[in-house]
Design an enzyme around this catalytic site. Structure first.
Site, mmCIF file in Angstrom:
data_model
loop_
_atom_site.group_PDB
_atom_site.id
_atom_site.type_symbol
_atom_site.label_atom_id
_atom_site.label_comp_id
_atom_site.label_asym_id
_atom_site.label_seq_id
_atom_site.Cartn_x
_atom_site.Cartn_y
_atom_site.Cartn_z
ATOM 1 C CG ASP A 7 37.955 16.850 -14.700
ATOM 2 O OD1 ASP A 7 37.437 16.087 -13.830
ATOM 3 O OD2 ASP A 7 38.572 17.892 -14.393
ATOM 4 C CG HIS A 8 41.843 14.251 -14.575
ATOM 5 N ND1 HIS A 8 41.646 15.341 -15.404
ATOM 6 C CD2 HIS A 8 42.592 14.696 -13.536
ATOM 7 C CE1 HIS A 8 42.269 16.393 -14.896
ATOM 8 N NE2 HIS A 8 42.843 16.026 -13.757
ATOM 9 C CB CYS A 64 35.463 18.460 -12.673
ATOM 10 S SG CYS A 64 34.972 19.917 -11.745
ATOM 11 N N GLY A 65 36.804 17.437 -10.309
ATOM 12 C CA GLY A 65 37.329 17.222 -8.964
ATOM 13 C C GLY A 65 36.474 17.885 -7.901
ATOM 14 C CB THR A 66 35.877 21.322 -7.011
ATOM 15 O OG1 THR A 66 35.898 21.934 -8.310
ATOM 16 C CG2 THR A 66 37.274 21.319 -6.410
ATOM 17 N N GLY A 67 33.642 19.849 -8.906
ATOM 18 C CA GLY A 67 32.333 20.165 -9.507
ATOM 19 C C GLY A 67 32.266 21.616 -9.951
ATOM 20 C CB ILE A 68 33.993 24.627 -8.743
ATOM 21 C CG1 ILE A 68 33.440 24.438 -7.322
ATOM 22 C CG2 ILE A 68 34.009 26.115 -9.095
ATOM 23 C CD1 ILE A 68 34.345 24.982 -6.226
ATOM 24 N N GLY A 69 34.725 23.714 -11.593
ATOM 25 C CA GLY A 69 35.225 24.085 -12.916
ATOM 26 C C GLY A 69 34.269 23.668 -14.022
ATOM 27 C CG HIS A 97 13.034 27.393 -5.555
ATOM 28 N ND1 HIS A 97 13.272 28.004 -4.353
ATOM 29 C CD2 HIS A 97 11.848 26.733 -5.408
ATOM 30 C CE1 HIS A 97 12.278 27.730 -3.506
ATOM 31 N NE2 HIS A 97 11.414 26.950 -4.118
ATOM 32 N NE ARG A 131 8.078 32.327 -4.392
ATOM 33 C CZ ARG A 131 7.623 31.154 -3.949
ATOM 34 N NH1 ARG A 131 6.516 30.631 -4.461
ATOM 35 N NH2 ARG A 131 8.270 30.498 -3.008
ATOM 36 C CG HIS A 132 10.359 29.509 -7.988
ATOM 37 N ND1 HIS A 132 11.185 30.196 -7.134
ATOM 38 C CD2 HIS A 132 9.444 28.884 -7.213
ATOM 39 C CE1 HIS A 132 10.801 29.978 -5.894
ATOM 40 N NE2 HIS A 132 9.744 29.194 -5.913
HETATM 41 C C1 RB5 Z 1 41.637 18.769 -12.053
HETATM 42 O O1 RB5 Z 1 42.768 18.503 -11.313
HETATM 43 C C2 RB5 Z 1 40.722 19.696 -11.258
HETATM 44 O O2 RB5 Z 1 41.249 20.994 -11.236
HETATM 45 C C3 RB5 Z 1 39.329 19.696 -11.850
HETATM 46 O O3 RB5 Z 1 38.841 18.391 -11.845
HETATM 47 C C4 RB5 Z 1 38.297 20.518 -11.141
HETATM 48 O O4 RB5 Z 1 38.295 20.270 -9.787
HETATM 49 C C5 RB5 Z 1 38.276 21.942 -11.454
HETATM 50 O O5 RB5 Z 1 37.412 22.697 -11.003
#
Ligand code: RB5
Length: 145
Positions: A7-8, A64-69, A97, A131-132
């Site tokens: 994403d951006h 993405c910004g955090t990689g989490i979303g 693993h 095992r993995h």
């Molecule tokens: C976008 O602003 C931000 O929320 C997205 O890139 C990401 O970090 C979400 O997890």
């Protein structure tokens, strides 16, 4: 073939990683964002993950910004094992693993130097099996609950 998506918030880091892939002549397909304009990470995860599930691409790198979303979105797609990493050890061991097929990173979390090393180890580390394999099988069985 490596699938790319962002994403951006991850656009600049994805472009940095493309420089690394180009320098190593590693083929990739960039599923966008191609311009860094504001977009929604769940939308951007779908095409690169489908390319992995279909076998057209072996692995995907998502940003993405955090990689989490984008990792949460990727893990909703059947057949995907996405790992959100911000350190070298995790990027290596999620291949060894977990047989991760998608590496997610945050463009606002990791710099290009670390991200490049994480990509390199992720792309070059095989699944350990043994095992993995049993654990990964159990993990994938959760998709059918
Ligand atoms: C976008 O602003 C931000 O929320 C997205 O890139 C990401 O970090 C979400 O997890």
């Amino acid at each position: 073939m490596i699938a790319l998506g962002c994403d951006h918030g991850g656009f600049v880091l994805k472009e940095e990683i493309k420089k690394y892939l180009d320098s190593k002549s590693i083929p990739y397909e960039d599923f966008g964002s191609l311009d860094g304009a504001s977009c929604d990470y769940p939308d951007m995860a779908v095409a690169p993950c489908e390319a992995v599930v279909s076998g057209r691409c072996q692995l995907a790198l998502l940003f993405c910004g955090t990689g989490i979303g984008i990792s949460m979105a990727a893990n909703k797609i059947k057949g995907i094992r996405a790992a959100c990493c911000s350190d070298y050890f995790s990027a290596k061991y999620t291949r060894l693993h977990n047989d991760a097929n998608v590496l997610c990173m945050g463009g606002r979390v990791v710099g290009p130097g670390l991200a490049t090393e994480m990509v390199e180890v992720f792309l070059n580390t095989p699944f350990e099996g043994g095992r993995h394999a049993r654990r990964v099988d159990k993990l994938m069985a959760l998709e059918n609950r």
